[in-house]
Write a protein that holds these residues in place. Structure first.
Motif, PDB file in Angstrom:
ATOM      1  N   SER A  88      33.682  29.524  54.042  1.00  0.00           N
ATOM      2  CA  SER A  88      32.985  30.623  53.387  1.00  0.00           C
ATOM      3  C   SER A  88      31.526  30.259  53.139  1.00  0.00           C
ATOM      4  O   SER A  88      31.196  29.100  52.861  1.00  0.00           O
ATOM      5  CB  SER A  88      33.661  30.963  52.056  1.00  0.00           C
ATOM      6  N   LYS A  89      30.652  31.241  53.215  1.00  0.00           N
ATOM      7  CA  LYS A  89      29.238  31.035  52.900  1.00  0.00           C
ATOM      8  C   LYS A  89      28.989  31.137  51.399  1.00  0.00           C
ATOM      9  O   LYS A  89      27.906  30.827  50.920  1.00  0.00           O
ATOM     10  CB  LYS A  89      28.386  32.070  53.643  1.00  0.00           C
ATOM     11  N   GLN A  90      30.007  31.570  50.665  1.00  0.00           N
ATOM     12  CA  GLN A  90      29.893  31.742  49.220  1.00  0.00           C
ATOM     13  C   GLN A  90      30.613  30.618  48.485  1.00  0.00           C
ATOM     14  O   GLN A  90      31.485  29.961  49.046  1.00  0.00           O
ATOM     15  CB  GLN A  90      30.485  33.085  48.801  1.00  0.00           C
ATOM     16  N   LYS A 145      45.723  32.491  36.025  1.00  0.00           N
ATOM     17  CA  LYS A 145      45.621  33.641  36.930  1.00  0.00           C
ATOM     18  C   LYS A 145      45.283  34.881  36.106  1.00  0.00           C
ATOM     19  O   LYS A 145      46.108  35.766  35.883  1.00  0.00           O
ATOM     20  CB  LYS A 145      46.913  33.820  37.724  1.00  0.00           C
ATOM     21  N   HIS A 146      44.040  34.953  35.666  1.00  0.00           N
ATOM     22  CA  HIS A 146      43.583  36.045  34.822  1.00  0.00           C
ATOM     23  C   HIS A 146      43.128  37.226  35.682  1.00  0.00           C
ATOM     24  O   HIS A 146      43.007  37.124  36.909  1.00  0.00           O
ATOM     25  CB  HIS A 146      42.462  35.567  33.902  1.00  0.00           C
ATOM     26  N   LEU A 147      42.835  38.344  35.043  1.00  0.00           N
ATOM     27  CA  LEU A 147      42.498  39.569  35.767  1.00  0.00           C
ATOM     28  C   LEU A 147      41.052  39.622  36.236  1.00  0.00           C
ATOM     29  O   LEU A 147      40.678  40.574  36.933  1.00  0.00           O
ATOM     30  CB  LEU A 147      42.798  40.791  34.892  1.00  0.00           C
ATOM     31  N   ASN A 148      40.225  38.654  35.878  1.00  0.00           N
ATOM     32  CA  ASN A 148      38.842  38.629  36.350  1.00  0.00           C
ATOM     33  C   ASN A 148      38.802  38.013  37.745  1.00  0.00           C
ATOM     34  O   ASN A 148      38.741  36.794  37.904  1.00  0.00           O
ATOM     35  CB  ASN A 148      37.975  37.794  35.396  1.00  0.00           C
ATOM     36  N   ARG A 149      38.813  38.844  38.779  1.00  0.00           N
ATOM     37  CA  ARG A 149      38.912  38.345  40.148  1.00  0.00           C
ATOM     38  C   ARG A 149      37.757  38.843  41.021  1.00  0.00           C
ATOM     39  O   ARG A 149      37.899  39.028  42.219  1.00  0.00           O
ATOM     40  CB  ARG A 149      40.252  38.782  40.765  1.00  0.00           C
ATOM     41  N   LEU A 150      36.588  39.031  40.411  1.00  0.00           N
ATOM     42  CA  LEU A 150      35.440  39.509  41.171  1.00  0.00           C
ATOM     43  C   LEU A 150      35.012  38.519  42.250  1.00  0.00           C
ATOM     44  O   LEU A 150      34.561  38.926  43.328  1.00  0.00           O
ATOM     45  CB  LEU A 150      34.264  39.801  40.232  1.00  0.00           C
ATOM     46  N   GLU A 151      35.156  37.228  41.986  1.00  0.00           N
ATOM     47  CA  GLU A 151      34.810  36.245  43.014  1.00  0.00           C
ATOM     48  C   GLU A 151      35.688  36.438  44.253  1.00  0.00           C
ATOM     49  O   GLU A 151      35.200  36.397  45.393  1.00  0.00           O
ATOM     50  CB  GLU A 151      34.952  34.827  42.468  1.00  0.00           C
ATOM     51  N   ARG A 181      36.781  38.233  49.766  1.00  0.00           N
ATOM     52  CA  ARG A 181      37.533  39.076  50.701  1.00  0.00           C
ATOM     53  C   ARG A 181      36.586  39.982  51.487  1.00  0.00           C
ATOM     54  O   ARG A 181      36.814  40.245  52.677  1.00  0.00           O
ATOM     55  CB  ARG A 181      38.553  39.914  49.942  1.00  0.00           C
ATOM     56  N   ASP A 182      35.529  40.443  50.840  1.00  0.00           N
ATOM     57  CA  ASP A 182      34.540  41.262  51.543  1.00  0.00           C
ATOM     58  C   ASP A 182      33.892  40.459  52.674  1.00  0.00           C
ATOM     59  O   ASP A 182      33.672  40.982  53.769  1.00  0.00           O
ATOM     60  CB  ASP A 182      33.470  41.740  50.556  1.00  0.00           C
ATOM     61  N   GLU A 183      33.600  39.178  52.397  1.00  0.00           N
ATOM     62  CA  GLU A 183      33.060  38.316  53.445  1.00  0.00           C
ATOM     63  C   GLU A 183      34.077  38.131  54.571  1.00  0.00           C
ATOM     64  O   GLU A 183      33.735  38.243  55.761  1.00  0.00           O
ATOM     65  CB  GLU A 183      32.672  36.952  52.879  1.00  0.00           C
ATOM     66  N   LEU A 184      35.333  37.861  54.197  1.00  0.00           N
ATOM     67  CA  LEU A 184      36.368  37.626  55.201  1.00  0.00           C
ATOM     68  C   LEU A 184      36.571  38.851  56.099  1.00  0.00           C
ATOM     69  O   LEU A 184      36.786  38.722  57.307  1.00  0.00           O
ATOM     70  CB  LEU A 184      37.687  37.251  54.512  1.00  0.00           C
ATOM     71  N   ASP A 185      36.490  40.046  55.512  1.00  0.00           N
ATOM     72  CA  ASP A 185      36.683  41.271  56.286  1.00  0.00           C
ATOM     73  C   ASP A 185      35.638  41.426  57.394  1.00  0.00           C
ATOM     74  O   ASP A 185      35.858  42.168  58.356  1.00  0.00           O
ATOM     75  CB  ASP A 185      36.637  42.496  55.370  1.00  0.00           C
ATOM     76  N   LYS A 186      34.510  40.722  57.249  1.00  0.00           N
ATOM     77  CA  LYS A 186      33.440  40.818  58.239  1.00  0.00           C
ATOM     78  C   LYS A 186      33.402  39.617  59.179  1.00  0.00           C
ATOM     79  O   LYS A 186      32.521  39.538  60.042  1.00  0.00           O
ATOM     80  CB  LYS A 186      32.095  40.948  57.517  1.00  0.00           C
ATOM     81  N   ARG A 187      34.343  38.710  59.010  1.00  0.00           N
ATOM     82  CA  ARG A 187      34.399  37.502  59.836  1.00  0.00           C
ATOM     83  C   ARG A 187      35.529  37.625  60.863  1.00  0.00           C
ATOM     84  O   ARG A 187      36.420  38.469  60.746  1.00  0.00           O
ATOM     85  CB  ARG A 187      34.630  36.273  58.938  1.00  0.00           C
ATOM     86  N   ALA A 198      41.548  28.588  49.717  1.00  0.00           N
ATOM     87  CA  ALA A 198      41.149  29.642  50.640  1.00  0.00           C
ATOM     88  C   ALA A 198      40.900  30.899  49.794  1.00  0.00           C
ATOM     89  O   ALA A 198      40.877  30.830  48.566  1.00  0.00           O
ATOM     90  CB  ALA A 198      42.222  29.855  51.689  1.00  0.00           C
ATOM     91  N   THR A 199      40.710  32.043  50.423  1.00  0.00           N
ATOM     92  CA  THR A 199      40.322  33.220  49.647  1.00  0.00           C
ATOM     93  C   THR A 199      41.395  33.668  48.658  1.00  0.00           C
ATOM     94  O   THR A 199      41.072  34.260  47.629  1.00  0.00           O
ATOM     95  CB  THR A 199      39.977  34.405  50.573  1.00  0.00           C
ATOM     96  N   SER A 200      42.673  33.383  48.952  1.00  0.00           N
ATOM     97  CA  SER A 200      43.741  33.760  48.009  1.00  0.00           C
ATOM     98  C   SER A 200      44.925  32.797  48.099  1.00  0.00           C
ATOM     99  O   SER A 200      46.066  33.199  47.885  1.00  0.00           O
ATOM    100  CB  SER A 200      44.218  35.194  48.288  1.00  0.00           C
TER     101      SER A 200
END
Length: 268
Positions: free
Chosen positions: A130-132, A144-150, A155-161, A178-180
């Motif tokens: 990841s670049k991030q 595993k809290h509900l703050n999952r903006l990272e 996932r937005d990056e992965l969708d474009k890779r 990994a992303t999840s």
């Protein structure tokens, strides 16, 4: 979505004043349903219980979580279970002052299982970097809290890779996950997994593997270390153990991962 209930009542609406929406004030877990049962149900209950205790959330007193989950999933042969517990509505600003014993909301959802996981678990996935980077959070590491903006941005990056998934480092340059999902790799025949006490999530499958394979080395990992990995896999409660066939276009062996899959079959 196949099913949704809030505090035991089938519905899909929640108050806009819920603190889970306003602040991510809550926790969740995601599990695999097979033949009407939740895999590793007790571990998911432990995760939710620990998360509630740590974040000082109180479940409605009239709810038996384990029984309710067992009853809800009976009719599903293969599906995804997601359980969220929010602090509910109340308080002023960030303060929870004014919440009652029964303010918390228990949300149970069931959705379709990603069928592609079965094939990928045999063939392996492609992995890149990841670049991030994600943050370090000593207060919330492993929860595993509900703050999952990272994860949303990842996932937005992965969708474009073009890769199937991406390895993520934290702001100190340490490999986390990994992303999840969590990461495992072999270096000089030694099975290793990154140390994640201040970043990422200590996944239930990760815990099960570490408990079963007591020779695993938990260590600070850099991207440089992965350049020499012989084999790798990622894991979470839905995909189980997912082999990595290429990392940054470098082919990896699958045999070592397939052996782990066989060893852990009775657990996941």
């Amino acid at each position: 979505m196949k099913y949704c209930s809030i505090n035991g009542k089938q519905q899909t609406t929640l108050a806009v004043t819920d603190r889970g929406l306003a602040y991510g004030d809550g926790i969740f877990t995601t599990a695999k349903i097979v033949n009407g049962q939740v895999l590793l149900l007790e571990k998911h209950i432990e995760r939710l219980t620990h998360g509630c205790q740590y974040l000082k959330l109180k479940l409605p007193t009239n709810i038996n979580l384990q029984k309710q989950l067992a009853d809800v999933v009976k009719g599903f042969s293969l599906a995804v279970l997601k359980v969220m517990i929010t602090a509910g509505s109340g308080g002023r600003g960030y303060s929870r002052f004014g919440l009652t014993e029964n303010s918390a909301n228990l949300i149970i959802m069931i959705s379709d299982f990603p069928r592609q996981y079965e094939l990928l678990a045999q063939q392996g996935i492609t992995l890149g970097d990841s670049k991030q980077q994600i943050s370090t959070s000593p207060m919330l590491g492993g929860i595993k809290h509900l703050n999952r903006l990272e994860q949303v941005l990842l996932r937005d990056e992965l969708d474009k890779r073009i890769e199937d998934d991406l390895i993520v480092t934290n702001c100190q340059g340490n490999v986390i996950e990994a992303t999840s999902s969590n990461i495992f790799y072999w270096h000089n025949e030694q099975l290793c997994t990154p140390e994640i006490s201040t970043s990422g999530v200590n996944g239930i499958i990760r815990q099960a593997i570490i408990a079963k394979k007591n020779d695993i080395k938990i260590c600070q990992t850099r991207l440089e270390d992965l350049k020499h990995a012989q084999a790798m896999f990622i894991s979470n409660s839905l995909m189980g153990i997912m082999p990595v066939k290429t990392y940054n276009n470098r082919k990896l062996t699958l045999d070592m991962v397939l052996n782990i899959q066989k060893e852990m079959k009775s657990f996941i």
